[in-house]
Design a protein around this motif. Structure first.
Motif, PDB file in Angstrom:
ATOM      1  N   ARG A  21     -26.862 -41.540 -10.829  1.00  0.00           N
ATOM      2  CA  ARG A  21     -25.646 -42.189 -10.232  1.00  0.00           C
ATOM      3  C   ARG A  21     -24.417 -41.324 -10.126  1.00  0.00           C
ATOM      4  O   ARG A  21     -23.428 -41.424  -9.418  1.00  0.00           O
ATOM      5  CB  ARG A  21     -25.688 -43.549 -10.150  1.00  0.00           C
ATOM      6  CG  ARG A  21     -26.978 -44.443 -10.094  1.00  0.00           C
ATOM      7  CD  ARG A  21     -26.851 -45.786 -10.102  1.00  0.00           C
ATOM      8  NE  ARG A  21     -25.814 -46.454  -9.292  1.00  0.00           N
ATOM      9  CZ  ARG A  21     -25.067 -47.472  -9.554  1.00  0.00           C
ATOM     10  NH1 ARG A  21     -25.315 -48.291 -10.549  1.00  0.00           N
ATOM     11  NH2 ARG A  21     -24.231 -48.027  -8.535  1.00  0.00           N
ATOM     12  N   LEU A  22     -24.157 -40.947 -11.345  1.00  0.00           N
ATOM     13  CA  LEU A  22     -23.068 -40.069 -11.756  1.00  0.00           C
ATOM     14  C   LEU A  22     -23.416 -38.644 -12.318  1.00  0.00           C
ATOM     15  O   LEU A  22     -24.487 -38.697 -12.924  1.00  0.00           O
ATOM     16  CB  LEU A  22     -22.201 -40.499 -12.768  1.00  0.00           C
ATOM     17  CG  LEU A  22     -21.250 -41.713 -12.300  1.00  0.00           C
ATOM     18  CD1 LEU A  22     -20.417 -42.324 -13.359  1.00  0.00           C
ATOM     19  CD2 LEU A  22     -20.566 -41.607 -11.180  1.00  0.00           C
ATOM     20  N   GLN A  23     -22.741 -37.590 -11.867  1.00  0.00           N
ATOM     21  CA  GLN A  23     -22.995 -36.288 -12.417  1.00  0.00           C
ATOM     22  C   GLN A  23     -21.968 -35.627 -13.269  1.00  0.00           C
ATOM     23  O   GLN A  23     -20.576 -35.787 -12.588  1.00  0.00           O
ATOM     24  CB  GLN A  23     -23.499 -35.400 -10.999  1.00  0.00           C
ATOM     25  CG  GLN A  23     -23.857 -33.958 -11.443  1.00  0.00           C
ATOM     26  CD  GLN A  23     -24.138 -32.920 -10.021  1.00  0.00           C
ATOM     27  OE1 GLN A  23     -24.651 -33.936  -8.943  1.00  0.00           O
ATOM     28  NE2 GLN A  23     -23.735 -32.027  -9.898  1.00  0.00           N
ATOM     29  N   LEU A  24     -21.884 -34.981 -14.228  1.00  0.00           N
ATOM     30  CA  LEU A  24     -21.024 -34.430 -14.931  1.00  0.00           C
ATOM     31  C   LEU A  24     -20.636 -33.090 -14.410  1.00  0.00           C
ATOM     32  O   LEU A  24     -21.330 -32.315 -13.700  1.00  0.00           O
ATOM     33  CB  LEU A  24     -21.662 -34.067 -16.536  1.00  0.00           C
ATOM     34  CG  LEU A  24     -21.967 -35.371 -17.220  1.00  0.00           C
ATOM     35  CD1 LEU A  24     -22.365 -34.725 -18.517  1.00  0.00           C
ATOM     36  CD2 LEU A  24     -20.951 -36.429 -17.382  1.00  0.00           C
ATOM     37  N   VAL A  25     -19.300 -32.961 -14.431  1.00  0.00           N
ATOM     38  CA  VAL A  25     -18.462 -31.847 -13.883  1.00  0.00           C
ATOM     39  C   VAL A  25     -17.519 -31.104 -15.087  1.00  0.00           C
ATOM     40  O   VAL A  25     -17.180 -31.802 -16.039  1.00  0.00           O
ATOM     41  CB  VAL A  25     -17.928 -31.885 -12.699  1.00  0.00           C
ATOM     42  CG1 VAL A  25     -18.944 -32.387 -11.694  1.00  0.00           C
ATOM     43  CG2 VAL A  25     -16.718 -32.869 -12.653  1.00  0.00           C
ATOM     44  N   LEU A  26     -17.198 -29.787 -14.955  1.00  0.00           N
ATOM     45  CA  LEU A  26     -16.370 -29.124 -15.763  1.00  0.00           C
ATOM     46  C   LEU A  26     -16.646 -29.314 -17.303  1.00  0.00           C
ATOM     47  O   LEU A  26     -15.914 -29.200 -18.157  1.00  0.00           O
ATOM     48  CB  LEU A  26     -14.979 -29.645 -15.604  1.00  0.00           C
ATOM     49  CG  LEU A  26     -14.454 -29.375 -14.195  1.00  0.00           C
ATOM     50  CD1 LEU A  26     -13.073 -30.063 -14.003  1.00  0.00           C
ATOM     51  CD2 LEU A  26     -14.338 -27.979 -14.083  1.00  0.00           C
ATOM     52  N   GLU A  27     -18.036 -29.349 -17.631  1.00  0.00           N
ATOM     53  CA  GLU A  27     -18.414 -29.597 -19.054  1.00  0.00           C
ATOM     54  C   GLU A  27     -18.017 -28.289 -19.857  1.00  0.00           C
ATOM     55  O   GLU A  27     -17.794 -28.551 -21.350  1.00  0.00           O
ATOM     56  CB  GLU A  27     -20.040 -29.557 -19.196  1.00  0.00           C
ATOM     57  CG  GLU A  27     -20.444 -30.875 -18.633  1.00  0.00           C
ATOM     58  CD  GLU A  27     -22.206 -31.008 -18.721  1.00  0.00           C
ATOM     59  OE1 GLU A  27     -22.512 -31.346 -19.822  1.00  0.00           O
ATOM     60  OE2 GLU A  27     -22.746 -30.748 -17.947  1.00  0.00           O
ATOM     61  N   ALA A  28     -17.845 -27.223 -19.458  1.00  0.00           N
ATOM     62  CA  ALA A  28     -17.604 -25.962 -20.292  1.00  0.00           C
ATOM     63  C   ALA A  28     -16.379 -26.144 -20.633  1.00  0.00           C
ATOM     64  O   ALA A  28     -15.951 -25.336 -21.567  1.00  0.00           O
ATOM     65  CB  ALA A  28     -18.064 -24.745 -19.547  1.00  0.00           C
ATOM     66  N   PHE A  29     -15.202 -26.930 -20.053  1.00  0.00           N
ATOM     67  CA  PHE A  29     -14.058 -27.150 -20.562  1.00  0.00           C
ATOM     68  C   PHE A  29     -13.732 -28.390 -21.208  1.00  0.00           C
ATOM     69  O   PHE A  29     -12.376 -28.570 -21.467  1.00  0.00           O
ATOM     70  CB  PHE A  29     -13.027 -26.803 -19.153  1.00  0.00           C
ATOM     71  CG  PHE A  29     -13.348 -25.563 -18.467  1.00  0.00           C
ATOM     72  CD1 PHE A  29     -12.876 -24.497 -18.796  1.00  0.00           C
ATOM     73  CD2 PHE A  29     -14.136 -25.583 -17.401  1.00  0.00           C
ATOM     74  CE1 PHE A  29     -13.066 -23.308 -18.010  1.00  0.00           C
ATOM     75  CE2 PHE A  29     -14.538 -24.561 -16.776  1.00  0.00           C
ATOM     76  CZ  PHE A  29     -13.977 -23.502 -17.229  1.00  0.00           C
ATOM     77  N   GLU A  30     -14.607 -29.083 -21.634  1.00  0.00           N
ATOM     78  CA  GLU A  30     -14.428 -30.425 -22.290  1.00  0.00           C
ATOM     79  C   GLU A  30     -13.413 -30.175 -23.564  1.00  0.00           C
ATOM     80  O   GLU A  30     -13.875 -28.998 -24.317  1.00  0.00           O
ATOM     81  CB  GLU A  30     -15.404 -31.134 -22.701  1.00  0.00           C
ATOM     82  CG  GLU A  30     -16.431 -31.829 -21.485  1.00  0.00           C
ATOM     83  CD  GLU A  30     -17.767 -32.152 -21.849  1.00  0.00           C
ATOM     84  OE1 GLU A  30     -17.761 -32.554 -22.973  1.00  0.00           O
ATOM     85  OE2 GLU A  30     -18.397 -32.679 -21.153  1.00  0.00           O
TER      86      GLU A  30
END
Length: 301
Positions: free
Chosen positions: A252-261
């Motif tokens: 229901r939710l999708q992670l984004v910008l994981e490489a910049f966490e």
């Protein structure tokens, strides 16, 4: 005059910096607090407190007397704990604090299991997103998320949580997936600030933390509301991983910008270990630590 009672009132006044604040802390009328301090000064034939531009301050005699009074009151409290059996079996009251959502999702289930195992212990679970103070708020144990300041408190690490950004698949299908932090400027963002104030979220790029600016389309004041808005497709949400893990796993939710966490934030169980630990506190720490570690591991994404 009850000298121990008067010592406790003086100590509260010295720590609060005013008689009115001490009266609120102690739950006593201001006149009673003032009278007890005056009686103690008359008994000692010495001035202990003086008023200044900064509020109440201790005189030299007051400083030495307060230090002795604090030690005496701690000895009395220790003697009462021993006499009541706190060191022979787990019993008595505990005050535990935790962030609101972490408390509801993780601390509360552990506390209820603890109560089942230790029927002579009662727990006040105070869920608040402000940092509770051990002395002022009479806290025994605190669950803290984030880096801890240097202190004399004992901190047991339980694990870590990520600060993630996510959105609903429908939102991303309609608006595209941000590829870099600066893409926030063209996306709908749900934030905890007013929509009239430009906001920033921190990211890590090449080992350095950088802020990315945005102007929110929706401002809310609770994480639950932000997550609900994200699920409805209103925009990007920034949350701690444990807060959205179920929605991410369900799609229901999708992670984004994981490489910049930014780096994960540590989670600790914190308590005061300067004095001998009552058995109720030791029992809670020993019981809660492995369960909370397991829950954090299971909530990782």
């Amino acid at each position: 005059m009850d000298r121990l009672d008067a010592m406790a009132v003086l100590l509260a006044a010295a720590e609060a910096g005013s008689l009115s604040k001490a009266s609120r802390t102690l739950g006593l009328p201001l006149a009673t607090v003032s009278r007890k301090v005056a009686e103690l000064e008359a008994h000692l034939k010495a001035s202990l407190l003086i008023r200044s531009a900064k509020g109440l301050e201790l005189t030299p005699a007051g400083r030495s007397y307060v230090a002795a009074a604090r030690a005496i009151l701690e000895l009395v409290a220790e003697a009462e704990r021993v006499a009541s059996g706190e060191y022979s079996e787990p019993k008595g009251d505990l005050v535990v604090t935790a962030p609101i959502m972490f408390g509801r999702l993780h601390a509360l289930p552990v506390v209820t299991r603890f109560l089942g195992a230790f029927p002579d212990v009662a727990v006040d679970l105070v869920m608040t997103d402000r940092v509770a103070h051990f002395l002022d708020d009479q806290v025994d144990v605190a669950l803290r998320i984030g880096q801890l300041p240097d202190s004399s408190l004992i901190a047991t690490r339980l694990g870590s949580v990520r600060h993630v950004i996510c959105a609903s698949p429908d939102y991303l299908a309609a608006n595209g997936c941000p590829a870099r932090p600066e893409d926030l400027a063209r996306h709908g963002v749900i934030s905890f600030q007013s929509v009239s104030v430009p906001g920033t979220w921190p990211f890590e790029v090449d080992g350095a933390e950088i802020p990315a600016s945005f102007r929110a389309r929706l401002g809310v004041n609770t994480i639950d509301a932000a997550i609900e808005a994200g699920l409805s497709g209103a925009g990007l949400v920034r949350a701690l991983s444990y807060q959205v893990v179920d929605h991410v796993r369900s799609g229901r939710l999708q992670l984004v910008l994981e490489a910049f966490e930014p780096a994960p934030r540590p989670v600790h169980l914190v308590y005061d270990g300067q004095t001998r630990l009552p058995l109720k506190l030791r029992a809670f720490v020993d019981f809660a630590v492995p369960l909370l570690r397991q829950r954090l591991e299971e909530a990782a994404i």
